[in-house]
Enzyme design. Sequence first.
Site, short mmCIF file in Angstrom:
data_model
loop_
_atom_site.label_atom_id
_atom_site.label_comp_id
_atom_site.label_asym_id
_atom_site.label_seq_id
_atom_site.Cartn_x
_atom_site.Cartn_y
_atom_site.Cartn_z
N LYS A 130 42.96 54.43 42.67
CA LYS A 130 41.97 54.25 43.76
C LYS A 130 42.62 54.81 45.02
O LYS A 130 43.05 54.06 45.90
CB LYS A 130 41.72 52.75 43.92
CG LYS A 130 40.28 52.35 43.80
CD LYS A 130 40.10 50.94 44.27
CE LYS A 130 39.65 50.02 43.18
NZ LYS A 130 39.41 48.64 43.68
N PHE A 179 35.14 47.99 42.97
CA PHE A 179 35.82 47.01 42.14
C PHE A 179 35.41 47.23 40.69
O PHE A 179 34.22 47.20 40.37
CB PHE A 179 35.48 45.59 42.60
CG PHE A 179 36.28 44.56 41.88
CD1 PHE A 179 37.58 44.26 42.27
CD2 PHE A 179 35.74 43.90 40.78
CE1 PHE A 179 38.34 43.32 41.58
CE2 PHE A 179 36.49 42.95 40.08
CZ PHE A 179 37.79 42.67 40.49
N GLU A 224 50.71 50.88 34.43
CA GLU A 224 49.88 50.02 35.28
C GLU A 224 48.40 50.33 35.01
O GLU A 224 48.04 51.45 34.65
CB GLU A 224 50.27 50.29 36.75
CG GLU A 224 49.48 49.56 37.81
CD GLU A 224 49.60 48.03 37.78
OE1 GLU A 224 49.38 47.44 36.72
OE2 GLU A 224 49.87 47.44 38.84
N ASP A 225 47.57 49.31 35.20
CA ASP A 225 46.14 49.52 35.00
C ASP A 225 45.52 50.33 36.13
O ASP A 225 44.83 51.31 35.91
CB ASP A 225 45.41 48.17 34.85
CG ASP A 225 45.75 47.17 35.96
OD1 ASP A 225 46.54 47.50 36.87
OD2 ASP A 225 45.22 46.04 35.93
N ASP A 229 46.11 50.51 43.65
CA ASP A 229 45.15 50.24 44.72
C ASP A 229 45.88 50.50 46.04
O ASP A 229 46.06 51.64 46.45
CB ASP A 229 44.69 48.79 44.53
CG ASP A 229 43.54 48.39 45.43
OD1 ASP A 229 42.66 49.21 45.66
OD2 ASP A 229 43.53 47.24 45.91
N LYS A 242 48.52 41.21 33.74
CA LYS A 242 48.05 41.32 32.38
C LYS A 242 47.22 42.60 32.21
O LYS A 242 46.92 43.02 31.10
CB LYS A 242 47.13 40.12 32.06
CG LYS A 242 47.76 38.78 32.25
CD LYS A 242 46.70 37.68 32.04
CE LYS A 242 47.23 36.35 32.49
NZ LYS A 242 46.14 35.32 32.49
N ASP A 298 40.26 42.40 35.09
CA ASP A 298 39.45 41.19 35.06
C ASP A 298 38.65 40.95 36.34
O ASP A 298 38.94 41.53 37.39
CB ASP A 298 40.35 39.97 34.83
CG ASP A 298 41.11 39.58 36.10
OD1 ASP A 298 41.73 40.47 36.71
OD2 ASP A 298 41.05 38.40 36.50
N ARG A 348 38.20 41.33 30.63
CA ARG A 348 39.32 42.19 30.25
C ARG A 348 39.06 42.90 28.92
O ARG A 348 39.54 43.99 28.68
CB ARG A 348 40.62 41.37 30.11
CG ARG A 348 41.16 40.83 31.42
CD ARG A 348 42.57 40.30 31.18
NE ARG A 348 43.02 39.40 32.23
CZ ARG A 348 43.58 39.80 33.37
NH1 ARG A 348 43.74 41.07 33.62
NH2 ARG A 348 43.98 38.92 34.27
P1 5GP Z 1 48.02 47.05 44.63
O1 5GP Z 1 49.33 46.36 44.80
O2 5GP Z 1 48.12 48.51 44.25
O3 5GP Z 1 47.10 46.84 45.80
O4 5GP Z 1 47.29 46.24 43.50
C1 5GP Z 1 47.22 46.59 42.17
C2 5GP Z 1 46.61 45.43 41.42
O5 5GP Z 1 45.41 44.95 42.08
C3 5GP Z 1 46.15 45.88 40.05
O6 5GP Z 1 47.18 45.79 39.10
C4 5GP Z 1 45.00 44.94 39.77
O7 5GP Z 1 45.49 43.73 39.24
C5 5GP Z 1 44.41 44.64 41.14
N1 5GP Z 1 43.22 45.48 41.40
C6 5GP Z 1 43.13 46.47 42.31
N2 5GP Z 1 41.90 47.05 42.27
C7 5GP Z 1 41.21 46.39 41.30
C8 5GP Z 1 39.88 46.54 40.76
O8 5GP Z 1 39.07 47.38 41.14
N3 5GP Z 1 39.54 45.67 39.76
C9 5GP Z 1 40.39 44.72 39.28
N4 5GP Z 1 39.93 43.94 38.30
N5 5GP Z 1 41.65 44.55 39.76
C10 5GP Z 1 42.05 45.39 40.75
#
Ligand code: 5GP
Length: 181
Positions: free
Chosen positions: A134, A155, A102-103, A106, A47, A162, A168
């Site tokens: 990140k 974070f 994408e938001d 990570d 979301k 969220d 959010r």
């Molecule tokens: P990845 O697969 O790149 O490790 O994960 C991406 C997802 O992890 C993002 O779409 C988000 O939902 C969550 N995520 C990663 N870092 C953060 C953060 O700092 N804050 C929040 N709220 N979600 C994060």
Amino acid sequence: MRTKKRTTQPSVLIPEADIERRIGELAAEIDRDYAESDRLIAIGILKGSVFFMTDLLKQLKVPVSVDFFQTSSYRDSTEAGEIRIRKDVDLSIRDADVLLIEDIVDTGYTLRTILSLLHFRGAKSVKLCALLDKAARREVEVTIDYRGFQIDDIFVVGYGLDYAELYRNLPYIGVFHAVED
Ligand code: 5GP
């Protein structure tokens, strides 16, 4: 003496005005790059990307369709980065130019999974637009074609992101500060 950690209202890391300005710049770049496209589909990952996606798409002048994926990690998986697709796209993406939105990137596992799925399904091109990067946390390589901001390994919440399904709707990107009491 017992020390307990609690959190307060997140403080501002990236203010609303900076997000708005950056989105304007990204939209101008995307408009330029897709000026010749005959079928552009923007796909948001639910979301977290919703707030960013709607603000970005409202700035675009090129014709664009909208769709969504929803993903989650397998909680009990022993395999790092195993991603579950909880909601698939509705549109056919064959021969379409796909702009994935994408938001935050990570570790990169979510995007790696989605990107390879889109290629497998015959998208003509796939590019990634992420509000936050990140980079220090990356475990698999992912190319971010349009990046809002790079942030440290902290974070963050707000503007779609969220903590336990809250925050959010903050209009800014915020961080928690643990308070000793
Ligand atoms: P990845 O697969 O790149 O490790 O994960 C991406 C997802 O992890 C993002 O779409 C988000 O939902 C969550 N995520 C990663 N870092 C953060 C953060 O700092 N804050 C929040 N709220 N979600 C994060």
